[in-house]
Design a protein around this motif. Structure first.
Motif, PDB file in Angstrom:
ATOM      1  N   GLY A 204       0.778  -1.231   0.000  1.00 46.34           N
ATOM      2  CA  GLY A 204       0.000   0.000   0.000  1.00 46.34           C
ATOM      3  C   GLY A 204       0.809   1.281   0.000  1.00 46.34           C
ATOM      4  N   ASN A 205       2.112   1.188  -0.253  1.00 45.00           N
ATOM      5  CA  ASN A 205       2.925   2.403  -0.287  1.00 45.00           C
ATOM      6  C   ASN A 205       2.497   3.361  -1.398  1.00 45.00           C
ATOM      7  OD1 ASN A 205       4.887   2.134   1.909  1.00 45.00           O
ATOM      8  ND2 ASN A 205       5.614   0.359   0.784  1.00 45.00           N
ATOM      9  N   ASN A 206       2.048   2.806  -2.526  1.00 48.65           N
ATOM     10  CA  ASN A 206       1.642   3.682  -3.629  1.00 48.65           C
ATOM     11  C   ASN A 206       0.402   4.506  -3.308  1.00 48.65           C
ATOM     12  OD1 ASN A 206       3.765   2.691  -5.137  1.00 48.65           O
ATOM     13  ND2 ASN A 206       2.547   2.369  -6.984  1.00 48.65           N
ATOM     14  N   ASN A 207      -0.322   4.126  -2.266  1.00 50.58           N
ATOM     15  CA  ASN A 207      -1.475   4.933  -1.840  1.00 50.58           C
ATOM     16  C   ASN A 207      -1.055   6.345  -1.462  1.00 50.58           C
ATOM     17  OD1 ASN A 207      -2.802   2.493  -2.015  1.00 50.58           O
ATOM     18  ND2 ASN A 207      -3.215   2.312   0.168  1.00 50.58           N
TER      19      ASN A 207
ATOM     20  N   TYR B 294       5.262   0.907   4.757  1.00 50.80           N
ATOM     21  CA  TYR B 294       6.028   1.887   5.538  1.00 50.80           C
ATOM     22  C   TYR B 294       5.410   3.281   5.484  1.00 50.80           C
ATOM     23  CZ  TYR B 294      10.118   4.371   7.373  1.00 50.80           C
ATOM     24  OH  TYR B 294      10.960   5.146   8.126  1.00 50.80           O
ATOM     25  N   LEU B 295       4.786   3.630   4.382  1.00 49.11           N
ATOM     26  CA  LEU B 295       4.217   4.972   4.237  1.00 49.11           C
ATOM     27  C   LEU B 295       2.776   5.076   4.721  1.00 49.11           C
ATOM     28  CD1 LEU B 295       5.623   6.076   0.748  1.00 49.11           C
ATOM     29  CD2 LEU B 295       6.628   6.370   3.020  1.00 49.11           C
ATOM     30  N   ASP B 296       2.214   3.977   5.184  1.00 44.98           N
ATOM     31  CA  ASP B 296       0.827   3.990   5.641  1.00 44.98           C
ATOM     32  C   ASP B 296       0.736   4.723   6.980  1.00 44.98           C
ATOM     33  OD1 ASP B 296      -1.751   3.431   6.601  1.00 44.98           O
ATOM     34  OD2 ASP B 296      -1.785   1.448   5.669  1.00 44.98           O
ATOM     35  N   PRO B 297      -0.005   5.833   7.037  1.00 47.40           N
ATOM     36  CA  PRO B 297      -0.071   6.615   8.285  1.00 47.40           C
ATOM     37  C   PRO B 297      -0.792   5.905   9.420  1.00 47.40           C
ATOM     38  CG  PRO B 297      -1.633   7.465   6.663  1.00 47.40           C
ATOM     39  CD  PRO B 297      -0.798   6.451   5.950  1.00 47.40           C
ATOM     40  N   ASP B 298      -1.483   4.808   9.122  1.00 52.62           N
ATOM     41  CA  ASP B 298      -2.180   4.071  10.169  1.00 52.62           C
ATOM     42  C   ASP B 298      -1.245   3.200  10.993  1.00 52.62           C
ATOM     43  OD1 ASP B 298      -4.611   5.160   9.456  1.00 52.62           O
ATOM     44  OD2 ASP B 298      -5.173   3.480   8.162  1.00 52.62           O
ATOM     45  N   TYR B 299       0.017   3.086  10.556  1.00 53.93           N
ATOM     46  CA  TYR B 299       0.992   2.264  11.274  1.00 53.93           C
ATOM     47  C   TYR B 299       2.135   3.125  11.775  1.00 53.93           C
ATOM     48  CZ  TYR B 299      -1.360  -1.761   9.142  1.00 53.93           C
ATOM     49  OH  TYR B 299      -2.285  -2.692   8.755  1.00 53.93           O
TER      50      TYR B 299
ATOM     51  N   PHE C 152       8.584  -1.889   2.119  1.00 50.44           N
ATOM     52  CA  PHE C 152       9.047  -0.680   1.438  1.00 50.44           C
ATOM     53  C   PHE C 152       8.705  -0.695  -0.054  1.00 50.44           C
ATOM     54  CE2 PHE C 152      12.205  -1.454   4.893  1.00 50.44           C
ATOM     55  CZ  PHE C 152      11.919  -0.333   5.665  1.00 50.44           C
ATOM     56  N   ALA C 153       8.065  -1.755  -0.527  1.00 44.85           N
ATOM     57  CA  ALA C 153       7.862  -1.967  -1.959  1.00 44.85           C
ATOM     58  C   ALA C 153       6.923  -0.942  -2.577  1.00 44.85           C
ATOM     59  CB  ALA C 153       7.309  -3.374  -2.187  1.00 44.85           C
ATOM     60  N   SER C 154       7.101  -0.742  -3.866  1.00 49.97           N
ATOM     61  CA  SER C 154       6.268   0.200  -4.617  1.00 49.97           C
ATOM     62  C   SER C 154       5.884  -0.423  -5.953  1.00 49.97           C
ATOM     63  CB  SER C 154       7.028   1.510  -4.853  1.00 49.97           C
ATOM     64  OG  SER C 154       6.297   2.403  -5.665  1.00 49.97           O
ATOM     65  N   ALA C 155       4.588  -0.529  -6.190  1.00 48.43           N
ATOM     66  CA  ALA C 155       4.104  -1.074  -7.468  1.00 48.43           C
ATOM     67  C   ALA C 155       4.649  -0.256  -8.623  1.00 48.43           C
ATOM     68  CB  ALA C 155       2.578  -1.048  -7.490  1.00 48.43           C
ATOM     69  N   GLY C 156       5.120  -0.952  -9.656  1.00 49.34           N
ATOM     70  CA  GLY C 156       5.609  -0.289 -10.854  1.00 49.34           C
ATOM     71  C   GLY C 156       7.085   0.011 -10.859  1.00 49.34           C
ATOM     72  N   THR C 157       7.790  -0.282  -9.757  1.00 47.35           N
ATOM     73  CA  THR C 157       9.211   0.031  -9.705  1.00 47.35           C
ATOM     74  C   THR C 157      10.039  -1.115 -10.274  1.00 47.35           C
ATOM     75  OG1 THR C 157      10.847   1.119  -8.302  1.00 47.35           O
ATOM     76  CG2 THR C 157       9.849  -0.895  -7.437  1.00 47.35           C
ATOM     77  N   GLY C 158      11.348  -0.888 -10.375  1.00 42.56           N
ATOM     78  CA  GLY C 158      12.231  -1.905 -10.921  1.00 42.56           C
ATOM     79  C   GLY C 158      13.643  -1.746 -10.412  1.00 42.56           C
ATOM     80  N   LEU C 159      14.511  -2.610 -10.880  1.00 48.54           N
ATOM     81  CA  LEU C 159      15.932  -2.507 -10.558  1.00 48.54           C
ATOM     82  C   LEU C 159      16.550  -1.297 -11.242  1.00 48.54           C
ATOM     83  CD1 LEU C 159      16.675  -6.302 -10.958  1.00 48.54           C
ATOM     84  CD2 LEU C 159      16.973  -5.025  -8.823  1.00 48.54           C
ATOM     85  N   ASP C 160      16.066  -0.997 -12.437  1.00 52.10           N
ATOM     86  CA  ASP C 160      16.501   0.163 -13.209  1.00 52.10           C
ATOM     87  C   ASP C 160      15.726   1.398 -12.735  1.00 52.10           C
ATOM     88  OD1 ASP C 160      17.275   2.003 -15.130  1.00 52.10           O
ATOM     89  OD2 ASP C 160      16.440   0.897 -16.827  1.00 52.10           O
ATOM     90  N   ASN C 161      16.426   2.464 -12.379  1.00 49.43           N
ATOM     91  CA  ASN C 161      15.734   3.677 -11.951  1.00 49.43           C
ATOM     92  C   ASN C 161      14.779   4.199 -13.020  1.00 49.43           C
ATOM     93  OD1 ASN C 161      16.963   3.844  -9.422  1.00 49.43           O
ATOM     94  ND2 ASN C 161      18.676   5.058 -10.174  1.00 49.43           N
TER      95      ASN C 161
END
Length: 353
Positions: free
Chosen positions: A42-45, A94-99, A110-119
């Motif tokens: 849920g970090n992308n939220n 990690y970015l969820d304000p409820d935690y 720490f994961a983010s949908a749509g990311t990769g090894l390549d910046n």
């Protein structure tokens, strides 16, 4: 009723197949997750991107039916792994304000949908780059030190189990989409090598912060994702073998990297989680797993929808996601995530628990 019975059956089967939860919990103080949408809790939220899933029908099979930002009808493989280790059944973003740090002391994503090894991959949809995930990890260790003390924080960081799941977007969202121009810079074999170097940099970075027990998930049969089958209409909607071969070749290079890093970084226990063959077995013999549809996702038409194209108003969304491998056109169902968790616990994580 049948769906609820199956969910209960698989949940009990998972627990029966795993080591003692009490013993595992004593050895594993936390589960720490890096990667992309396969493990984004849920970090992308919390960022400005079109790649979100914090709305129905995502999350419809999580307790309470609450969409959390997970790209699934229910829980992710990392959630099942966490529960099997005697840790909370949902790994918090990690970015969820409820935690807060009290929650993150037992597990954090720490994961983010749509990311990769390549910046360049993270730039396509303006998501969190992998280097930023590392910076969040450093910040997390500092926060943990203030919360439990430096000695206890270092113990948690060193004894935690780490899950890394990343790489598919680098090919499908980046190289083969022709958006970033990487296809002009590299032949595909060279791009694989470039990504392996980026993986080495990332793994060395989190090792420096304190990570020691790491499971790196292989690429799956990405040519068999419904979205890729849809683009392969000229060949009857079959899997794109070119993409599957790239995944296999990358996985071979990943295993070589793992061996190299374990030899050069003292105390590193970096292990390979083989999901390619397991997923392909289900695709090739679905009836053995109670699967009826392997070519389409459950949500909407299942051919190209994910994110905002997969919404609660589409009348075509299936009633029982357990009959499908894929929830949307890109991501597996909770049932498959549960099975992948079982496989990971039996293989790359076995010595840690």
């Amino acid at each position: 009723m049948a769906s609820r019975f199956r969910n209960l059956f698989f949940h009990r089967l998972l627990l029966l197949c795993l080591p003692s939860l009490a013993a595992a919990s004593a050895r594993v103080p936390a589960l720490i997750v890096f990667g992309d949408s396969t493990v984004d809790a849920g970090n992308n939220n919390q960022i400005q991107t079109v790649l979100k899933s914090n709305f129905s029908p995502y999350g419809r099979d999580i307790a309470g039916g609450r969409p959390t930002g997970r790209f699934c009808n229910g829980r992710l493989a990392t959630d099942f792994i966490s529960e099997a280790l005697g840790l909370p059944p949902l790994v918090p973003a990690y970015l969820d304000p409820d935690y807060g740090i009290k929650d993150f002391a037992q597990g954090v994503c720490f994961a983010s949908a749509g990311t990769g090894l390549d910046n360049a991959t993270s730039d396509v949809l303006s998501v969190i780059p992998l280097w930023q995930e590392v910076e969040y990890f450093k910040e997390y260790r500092r926060r943990l030190g203030r919360y439990v003390g430096k000695a206890r924080a270092m113990h948690i960081v060193r004894e935690a189990v780490y899950i890394v799941s990343i790489g598919t977007n680098d090919f499908l969202e980046n190289y083969y989409s022709y958006v970033t121009g990487r296809f002009r810079e590299f032949k595909v074999e060279e791009f694989e090598d470039f990504l392996i170097d980026r993986a080495a940099d990332f793994l060395t970075a989190i090792y420096t912060v304190g990570a020691r027990k790491i499971s790196f998930t292989s690429l799956g049969a990405m040519g068999c994702l419904p979205l890729e089958r849809t683009t392969n209409v000229l060949h009857g909607g079959d899997c794109i073998e070119e993409y599957n071969k790239v995944a296999r070749d990358f996985n071979v290079k990943l295993q070589a990297l793992i061996h190299r890093l374990c030899s050069s970084l003292p105390g590193l226990k970096l292990r390979y989680a083989p999901v390619y063959d397991g997923l392909l077995r289900i695709i090739q013999n679905p009836s053995a797993y109670g699967i009826e549809n392997v070519a389409e996702g459950c949500c909407a038409t299942g051919k190209f929808e994910m994110g905002y194209l997969c919404d609660q108003w589409n009348p075509l969304t299936c009633k029982d996601a357990d009959e499908y491998i894929f929830w949307d056109a890109f991501h597996p169902t909770e049932k498959i995530n549960r099975m992948m968790a079982q496989a990971t616990l039996r293989t790359s994580l076995a010595e840690f628990i």
